[in-house]
Scaffold this active site. Structure first.
Site, PDB file in Angstrom:
ATOM      1  N   PRO A 176       0.820  -1.218   0.000  1.00 43.46           N
ATOM      2  CA  PRO A 176       0.000   0.000   0.000  1.00 43.46           C
ATOM      3  C   PRO A 176       0.846   1.256   0.000  1.00 43.46           C
ATOM      4  O   PRO A 176       0.894   1.977   0.983  1.00 43.46           O
ATOM      5  CB  PRO A 176      -0.818  -0.129   1.288  1.00 43.46           C
ATOM      6  CG  PRO A 176       0.037  -0.948   2.200  1.00 43.46           C
ATOM      7  CD  PRO A 176       0.819  -1.876   1.315  1.00 43.46           C
ATOM      8  N   CYS A 177       1.487   1.519  -1.079  1.00 45.56           N
ATOM      9  CA  CYS A 177       2.389   2.669  -1.142  1.00 45.56           C
ATOM     10  C   CYS A 177       1.640   3.969  -0.891  1.00 45.56           C
ATOM     11  O   CYS A 177       2.233   4.961  -0.524  1.00 45.56           O
ATOM     12  CB  CYS A 177       3.086   2.721  -2.489  1.00 45.56           C
ATOM     13  SG  CYS A 177       2.569   1.482  -3.637  1.00 45.56           S
TER      14      CYS A 177
END
Length: 111
Positions: A62-63
């Site tokens: 989940p950048c």
DNA sequence: TATTTGACGATTT
DNA sequence: CAAATCGCCAAAT
């Protein structure tokens, strides 16, 4: 086994970020450094961002929960644009002070 | 092997 | 707040 656990360390830490919570590149760097003993990886905030850029959405990382120290989304963000990013964070419960600044007071990982 | 580059951070001006 | 500078280190060329 790969010598450069470098990316994997970063990915793992980022993956650990709970929803509604955001962290900074520098924080991730510290986490990776203070991570499991034996890492012996020297990482600087730059490397984190770099690793994440090399990463893709499908990598399961989940950048979008990672922002820079100003609590702002990455200037050179490239996976959809700011709107996409902002929307995602909002969906997770992250509050924004501005269009580009998240509420680090609430959702930022202090210590 | 050397040079360039890059989702940053902190400090200074 | 903005612009400039240094540090930081791995990958791409």
């Amino acid at each position: 086994m790969p010598k450069s656990n470098f990316f994997e360390r970063v990915y793992e830490v980022v993956r650990e970020i709970p929803e509604g919570m955001v962290t900074t590149y520098g924080r991730v760097a510290l986490q990776v450094r203070s991570g499991p003993s034996g890492s012996r990886i020297n990482i600087s905030p730059r490397m984190v961002g770099w690793a994440l850029h090399a990463n893709k959405e499908g990598s399961g990382v989940p950048c979008h929960r990672v922002v820079n120290k100003d609590g702002r989304l990455a200037p050179s963000y490239a996976f959809g644009g700011y709107h996409e990013q902002r929307n995602r964070l909002l969906s997770e419960g992250v509050k924004f002070l501005d269009e580009l600044h998240v509420d680090l007071d609430r959702c930022g990982c202090h210590d």
